[in-house]
Scaffold this active site. Structure first.
Site, PDB file in Angstrom:
ATOM      1  N   HIS A 146      61.423  -7.708 -10.032  1.00  0.00           N
ATOM      2  CA  HIS A 146      61.101  -6.215 -10.015  1.00  0.00           C
ATOM      3  C   HIS A 146      62.252  -5.341  -9.431  1.00  0.00           C
ATOM      4  O   HIS A 146      62.936  -6.075  -8.328  1.00  0.00           O
ATOM      5  CB  HIS A 146      59.571  -5.992  -9.341  1.00  0.00           C
ATOM      6  CG  HIS A 146      59.749  -6.478  -7.855  1.00  0.00           C
ATOM      7  ND1 HIS A 146      59.408  -7.564  -7.516  1.00  0.00           N
ATOM      8  CD2 HIS A 146      60.178  -5.747  -6.696  1.00  0.00           C
ATOM      9  CE1 HIS A 146      59.467  -7.742  -6.103  1.00  0.00           C
ATOM     10  NE2 HIS A 146      59.935  -6.630  -5.646  1.00  0.00           N
ATOM     11  N   CYS A 174      58.106  -4.403   2.464  1.00  0.00           N
ATOM     12  CA  CYS A 174      59.381  -5.572   1.813  1.00  0.00           C
ATOM     13  C   CYS A 174      60.355  -4.532   1.172  1.00  0.00           C
ATOM     14  O   CYS A 174      60.400  -3.328   1.314  1.00  0.00           O
ATOM     15  CB  CYS A 174      58.596  -6.334   0.467  1.00  0.00           C
ATOM     16  SG  CYS A 174      58.171  -5.168  -0.863  1.00  0.00           S
TER      17      CYS A 174
END
Length: 688
Positions: free
Chosen positions: A64, A191
């Site tokens: 991603h 993250c």
């Protein structure tokens, strides 16, 4: 608008590696008009993979990225019969979701992607995807979990009914329900991109806590925005779990709570174990109030932290203690060193070639013209030079105490600061230098930790961290150092300084070769850090001296540390066909990283081809280090690369030595790679 459609589903993904698989799925986004620049998007996905592989336990991969090549938040789904290695420890992935988000996606649009991330933690969801027989079935399964993207209407007059419709509110962090049994836990996940791992970790933790009979609320600091945990939720929490790969925002809110602190992937792969750790820590704090008393002030101490792994071997922990001290010392070195270097530059302009010698006479205490506090002239260049020197000298006066204090802090947390800092000050006063600071730091930390472990009456517990521990640990540490350890360590420090001063010609070149080779060996790893520590510690020992050998050693270490990334950048430019596409992209970034003295810029190349790259790096870095020592370049700044060239003594020779090392490494690595008979497979083994 649907997040996924049938054209973006590949039930028989034939790719054999993750690069080809990512490209195949990205091409479906191009076909549906949701990806406007395939190469830009693939490059952004690769950068994300370099940060952390996106393979997850259970046969799942979630490559991603946010990218300028994406027009709207979207998904592509692939299923592989044989599985594809995506970096997960438990084996290849057979389910792949390519998650794409525009760089400027609105918060409302981005909320749908966390829904998918959380759905991937449900076995019934992934099981249904594995059993699906048609593209339409996959689309239906995904939409049942995440729904459609709610697109805001254009700013035109709306019908009355539509205008009355309520506006969706941002997703809030729910209040933790009252539990009749079990503990109340809170957590924070984050993250680097905030698209997938953040939310998957939150879902995994909340599920694990529920299955264990506890209640848990997690604050997700991700792409969909973060609704902070309330003060009441934090106050009610028995323990906290941080699962993050970027800094937790406002971590001071959790001061005084037992905290489990891990990387975000650990929460995804082993949520139950983290919950168990949090429960055990909460239990320990309840049964051992000393742990809470000692840790609470430290947690509130303005975010001071060390990276010491308590479970590591003693050798690793010792290195981490030392590096904690160095990391807190470096800002003092940088500020003091640069101010002193600027002072010398101005002094030479104002006073001539002896200006650097004359300016060291200025101070804040004398009763004559050298007292800059009493005789500062805003129009005098000499006064400005003296002001910079006095401030820089004051910063340098803290080097050994800060080094010692934060070594002790790494060992014993906040209770170690007093014996460490005071011990470092005494070591500096006795002339024991940075060696004395290391000894007082270790001794003070171990002593404070030992005293903190004492079982004392509950009436004494409250004053242990603020009175008893600093009092006794300081007395023991300084008493031993002054009476027994200080004199022999001072003699050792003096001997080391005399040896460095005696280095000339060949011996200096050999020292530069060794230090340069260490800098080029593991590119930011333990060996590199040992050499760097030697250089910065030497700066501390040099103080305000104008001709200390340590200044040349620092210049040699910095130059050697710049060689590898610059050489790999040059190599990828001269012979791009010898490198994979990701390596060529890394080469572009390595120019700036190398110029800024960030040796880690060469790590992607060394990871993909360690033998050739490391061998070349050691040779080139060693040559540069040796030449800088022979040329006698001096440097006071512990970092900065080309940006501190004006502060060097002999910066042209610095550039000559750097160019020689870069040229040698580039030549060696190109020759070695040219002999590789498997160049046709280089893309398949790229480090991405």
């Amino acid at each position: 608008m649907s997040l996924i459609n049938e054209q973006q589903v590949v039930l028989a993904l034939g790719a054999t590696d993750r690069h080809d698989a990512t490209r195949a799925l990205a091409e479906t986004l191009v076909a549906t008009g949701r990806c406007t620049d395939l190469e830009v998007f693939l490059g952004d996905v690769r950068k994300r993979e370099e940060t952390m592989a996106t393979g997850l336990p259970g046969g799942i991969a979630i490559p991603h990225a946010r990218s300028a090549g994406i027009a709207e938040p979207t998904l592509a789904f692939g299923r592989s019969a044989d599985g594809i290695d995506w970096g997960a420890k438990d084996g290849p992935a057979d389910i792949v979701f390519l998650i794409a988000a525009p760089e400027g996606a609105s918060e409302a649009h981005m909320k749908v992607l966390p829904k998918l991330a959380k759905a991937l933690m449900k076995k019934e969801f992934t099981g249904a995807l594995r059993e699906a027989t048609t593209e339409a079935e996959v689309v239906a399964i995904v939409e049942a979990e995440v729904g459609d993207i709610a697109v805001a209407p254009a700013p035109t007059p709306a019908p009355a009914a539509a205008a009355a419709a309520p506006t969706p509110e941002p997703e809030a962090v729910p209040e933790a329900p009252a539990a009749s049994s079990g503990l109340t836990l809170v957590g924070v996940t984050s993250c680097p991109t905030g698209i997938a791992h953040t939310y998957m970790a939150a879902e995994a933790l909340e599920r694990a806590a529920k299955e264990a009979g506890h209640t848990m609320v997690v604050e997700t600091q991700g792409s969909a925005g973060a609704t902070p945990l309330s003060a009441a939720q934090i106050a009610a929490a028995d323990a906290v779990i941080f699962a993050h790969d970027v800094e937790v925002r406002n971590a001071e809110r959790f001061a005084g709570k037992p905290i489990v602190d891990v990387g975000v992937k650990k929460a995804i792969s082993d949520g139950p174990a983290l919950v168990s750790q949090a429960v055990a820590k909460a239990s320990e704090w309840r049964t051992n109030p000393d742990a809470a008393v000692a840790a609470a002030p430290a947690a509130a101490s303005s975010g001071l932290a060390s990276k010491v792994d308590k479970k590591a071997g003693i050798g690793t922990q010792i290195r981490q203690w030392l590096m904690t001290g160095v990391s807190y010392m470096i800002p003092f070195v940088a500020a003091g060193g640069i101010l002193i270097a600027l002072s010398f530059m101005l002094a030479q302009i104002a006073l001539g070639e002896n200006g650097a010698i004359e300016i060291v006479n200025y101070n804040l205490t004398s009763d004559d013209a050298y007292n800059i506090a009493q005789n500062f002239d805003v129009l005098s260049l000499t006064s400005w030079a003296a002001l910079l020197f006095v401030i820089g000298g004051a910063a340098f006066g803290f080097l050994v105490p800060i080094l010692s204090g934060f070594i002790a802090f790494a060992i014993a947390d906040r209770p170690g600061l007093v014996p460490g800092i005071v011990g470092g000050s005494i070591a500096a006063t006795m002339g024991a230098g940075f060696l004395g600071g290391i000894v007082t730091g270790v001794l003070g930390g171990l002593t404070a930790k030992w005293i903190a472990s004492w079982k004392v009456h509950k009436g004494v517990r409250g004053v242990m961290p603020v009175v008893v521990i600093p009092l006794l640990s300081s007395l023991i540490t300084m008493g031993l150092f002054i009476t027994l350890l200080g004199s022999p360590i001072k003699a050792l420090s003096d001997g080391l300084n005399d040896w460095l001063t005696s280095l000339q010609g060949g011996s200096a070149f050999v020292l530069g070769l060794v230090l340069g080779a260490m800098m080029g060996f593991d590119l930011g790893g333990p060996v590199n850090k040992v050499a760097y520590f030697f250089g910065t510690a030497g700066l501390a020992a040099a103080g305000t001296a104008t001709d200390a050998p340590a200044l040349t050693i620092m210049a040699a270490i910095m130059a050697a540390g710049m060689v590898a990334p610059l050489a790999m950048a040059l190599a990828t430019t001269l012979r791009p066909k010898l490198f994979s596409e990701p390596e060529r992209e890394n080469g572009k970034a390595a120019w700036l990283l190398g110029a800024s003295f960030i040796s880690e810029g060469a790590i992607p190349f060394a990871a993909a081809d360690p033998v050739r790259v490391i061998a070349s790096s050691v040779a080139g870095s060693a040559l540069t280090g040796g030449l800088v020592m022979v040329f006698g370049v001096t440097l006071r700044a512990p970092h900065g690369g080309i940006w501190v060239l004006p502060l060097m003594g002999g910066f042209l020779w610095f550039l000559v030595a750097l160019a020689a090392g870069v040229a040698l490494m580039t030549s060696i690595v190109l020759v070695l790679k040219s002999r590789d008979k498997k160049l046709e497979t280089v893309d398949a083994v790229a480090t991405v």
